[in-house]
Design an enzyme around this catalytic site. Structure first.
Site, mmCIF file in Angstrom:
data_model
loop_
_atom_site.group_PDB
_atom_site.id
_atom_site.type_symbol
_atom_site.label_atom_id
_atom_site.label_comp_id
_atom_site.label_asym_id
_atom_site.label_seq_id
_atom_site.Cartn_x
_atom_site.Cartn_y
_atom_site.Cartn_z
ATOM 1 C CG ASN A 210 -0.165 -0.130 2.507
ATOM 2 O OD1 ASN A 210 0.531 0.784 2.894
ATOM 3 N ND2 ASN A 210 -0.270 -1.285 3.171
ATOM 4 C CG ASP A 279 -7.172 -5.487 6.355
ATOM 5 O OD1 ASP A 279 -6.652 -5.548 7.487
ATOM 6 O OD2 ASP A 279 -7.758 -4.471 5.919
ATOM 7 C CE LYS A 289 8.441 -12.761 -14.485
ATOM 8 N NZ LYS A 289 9.196 -12.359 -15.646
ATOM 9 C CG PHE A 324 -2.402 5.424 13.627
ATOM 10 C CD1 PHE A 324 -1.770 4.806 14.699
ATOM 11 C CD2 PHE A 324 -2.175 6.772 13.413
ATOM 12 C CE1 PHE A 324 -0.922 5.522 15.538
ATOM 13 C CE2 PHE A 324 -1.327 7.495 14.244
ATOM 14 C CZ PHE A 324 -0.698 6.873 15.304
ATOM 15 C CE LYS A 338 -11.141 0.800 10.747
ATOM 16 N NZ LYS A 338 -10.380 1.499 9.735
ATOM 17 C CE LYS A 342 -8.981 -2.914 13.867
ATOM 18 N NZ LYS A 342 -7.955 -3.394 12.957
HETATM 19 N N1 CTP Z 1 -4.196 -3.378 11.813
HETATM 20 C C1 CTP Z 1 -3.522 -4.455 12.343
HETATM 21 N N2 CTP Z 1 -3.540 -5.649 11.710
HETATM 22 C C2 CTP Z 1 -4.205 -5.814 10.556
HETATM 23 C C3 CTP Z 1 -4.922 -4.727 9.979
HETATM 24 C C4 CTP Z 1 -4.882 -3.516 10.641
HETATM 25 O O1 CTP Z 1 -2.899 -4.298 13.382
HETATM 26 N N3 CTP Z 1 -4.200 -6.988 9.966
HETATM 27 C C5 CTP Z 1 -4.187 -2.099 12.538
HETATM 28 C C6 CTP Z 1 -3.510 -0.958 11.831
HETATM 29 O O2 CTP Z 1 -2.119 -0.900 12.153
HETATM 30 C C7 CTP Z 1 -4.233 0.243 12.369
HETATM 31 C C8 CTP Z 1 -5.639 -0.276 12.644
HETATM 32 O O3 CTP Z 1 -5.523 -1.690 12.718
HETATM 33 O O4 CTP Z 1 -3.698 0.695 13.596
HETATM 34 C C9 CTP Z 1 -6.666 0.067 11.645
HETATM 35 O O5 CTP Z 1 -6.254 -0.298 10.384
HETATM 36 P P1 CTP Z 1 -7.205 -0.074 9.116
HETATM 37 O O6 CTP Z 1 -6.536 -0.668 7.927
HETATM 38 O O7 CTP Z 1 -7.673 1.328 9.048
HETATM 39 O O8 CTP Z 1 -8.468 -0.901 9.529
HETATM 40 P P2 CTP Z 1 -8.802 -2.391 9.451
HETATM 41 O O9 CTP Z 1 -8.916 -2.926 10.822
HETATM 42 O O10 CTP Z 1 -7.848 -3.090 8.549
HETATM 43 O O11 CTP Z 1 -10.248 -2.354 8.839
HETATM 44 P P3 CTP Z 1 -10.729 -1.923 7.358
HETATM 45 O O12 CTP Z 1 -9.617 -2.324 6.445
HETATM 46 O O13 CTP Z 1 -11.959 -2.688 7.168
HETATM 47 O O14 CTP Z 1 -10.946 -0.441 7.423
#
Ligand code: CTP
Length: 396
Positions: A210, A279, A289, A324, A338, A342
């Site tokens: 990303n 995720d 490859k 975050f 969240k 969380k």
């Molecule tokens: N995070 C994490 N582990 C993951 C995904 C996210 O620890 N597998 C943490 C990120 O570091 C951040 C927070 O969760 O502090 C929110 O991440 P974000 O990508 O905004 O949210 P998600 O929980 O992934 O939910 P969504 O993608 O549905 O918005």
């Protein structure tokens, strides 16, 4: 944040003295008032006029004719200094200071100042490793008001290889800033920060990632160090310039980050989970490859572990956690979810709808979400955001 600070730099006779021009430039640019004192041997390497031009202040040197005014001046410098930096610091000057010798303008002023004193050694590796020098350095480090900077490794001007190279001006500048910028509200605290983007391998050539640059996480880590914390930074892929001298654990994938977090979260008093974690990851990583063929290609993805959720559920008593959240729509609603799902104390939410906020920018528009309500911060630099985020979490 260094604006108006009085920095006195003592320059001694080492080849590295030319690098101090850059340090002076950085300090002046940051709004500091820079005064300088040169030893006689330093003045053989570099002309004091150059230092005066850069600092816009008189450079005191023993090579100049002694006039009574200087005696008064060195005491006034000793009194007004917010920080006294000896850079480059030779074995000779370290030996003198450590043994209470004050026989020239520089060492006399150091003896007279109550300001914190930062020593940036610079010398040949054999001199640096000499036990007599190391003893002198150790003796200084035992005084609370002496900050001894490490040296870098590399090839020296003399051709020798090893330790003893003075830190780069940018790094000395960062250390000065750390000492003077913030109240040390995190002294004795352990802080864990994750930052950057994870990379999920598809095959030996491609990966999914990303746009995270790491800037926000770096700002949190740097600010926490400046506030006196012992910081561990678990870092994914980043494109921003990394702060100096941090304890960094490099990781690649979300799974690697999870392992590193599991090995390091237990002692943390504060956790800031700024990393952009994937995720999903490819269900299988191809060993070779993937060759193109006619038609489309589908890659099956599987869920990764939610590291923040794990932390929320497994934290030790007293640990405070900030997650975050980055959203393109319904920022507050999605980010607030969240906070509870969380089990964390705070979510720093930012919208990527504006160009001045989000990936790779130097500024952010953050809303701090806690169970006490939401605090919408104005557009700020990432460092200012970091300061607000840390202060809010510590005050909870
Ligand atoms: N995070 C994490 N582990 C993951 C995904 C996210 O620890 N597998 C943490 C990120 O570091 C951040 C927070 O969760 O502090 C929110 O991440 P974000 O990508 O905004 O949210 P998600 O929980 O992934 O939910 P969504 O993608 O549905 O918005």
């Amino acid at each position: 944040m260094l604006k108006g600070k009085n920095i006195v730099i003592g320059l001694t006779g080492s080849v590295a003295v030319y690098k101090i021009c850059e340090l002076i430039r950085l300090l002046v640019k940051a709004g500091c008032n820079v005064d300088t004192i040169m030893t006689e041997s330093a003045a053989k390497f570099i002309n004091p006029y150059l230092i005066e031009e850069l600092s816009q202040n008189k450079c005191i040197t023993d090579t100049f004719e002694r006039v009574a005014e200087f005696d008064v001046k060195h005491i006034s410098l000793a009194n007004k200094a917010d920080m006294f930096v000896v850079a480059p610091a030779t074995a000779n000057v370290v030996g003198k200071i450590a043994n209470g010798i004050a026989d020239d303008m520089l060492t006399t002023t150091i003896m007279a100042t109550k300001a914190p004193k930062m020593i940036a050694p610079a010398m040949n590796p054999n001199m640096y490793s000499n036990p007599i020098f190391q003893n002198n350095l150790k003796r200084l480090s035992e005084y609370e008001d002496y900050i001894i900077l490490p040296t870098g490794e590399g090839e020296m001007t003399c051709g020798d290889f090893g330790s003893g190279r003075m830190l780069e001006p940018k790094e000395i500048f960062a250390r000065i800033k750390r000492e003077l910028s913030y109240e040390k509200i995190l002294k004795g605290k352990r802080v864990l920060v994750t930052c950057g983007a994870t990379m999920e391998d598809i095959d030996p050539v491609r990966f999914i990632t990303n746009h995270s640059s790491g800037k926000m996480g770096f700002a949190i880590a740097e600010t926490a160090v400046s506030m006196g914390a012992e910081v561990t930074l678990i870092k994914g892929n980043t494109t921003a310039e990394m702060p100096y001298g941090l304890n960094v654990i490099n990781v690649k994938s979300a799974a690697d980050m999870f392992e590193a977090v599991k090995a390091n979260y237990k002692n943390a008093d504060y956790i800031f989970k700024a990393a952009a974690v994937a995720d999903y990851t490819p269900k299988e990583k191809a060993l070779n490859k993937i060759k193109k063929a006619d038609g489309n290609l589908s890659i099956e993805l599987k869920r990764t572990d939610d590291i923040l959720k794990f932390l929320g559920e497994n934290r030790k008593e007293g640990t405070k956690i900030c997650g975050f959240s980055m959203e393109t729509e319904d920022l507050i609603k999605n980010s607030s979810k969240k906070l509870t799902s969380k089990n964390v104390d705070m979510i720093a939410a930012n919208s990527i709808a504006n160009k001045d906020s989000g990936f790779g920018t130097d500024t952010n528009r953050i809303t701090i979400i806690t169970e006490n309500g939401n605090k919408e911060l104005p557009l700020m630099t990432k460092e200012e955001c970091a300061c607000e985020i840390i202060k809010t979490l510590t005050e909870m």
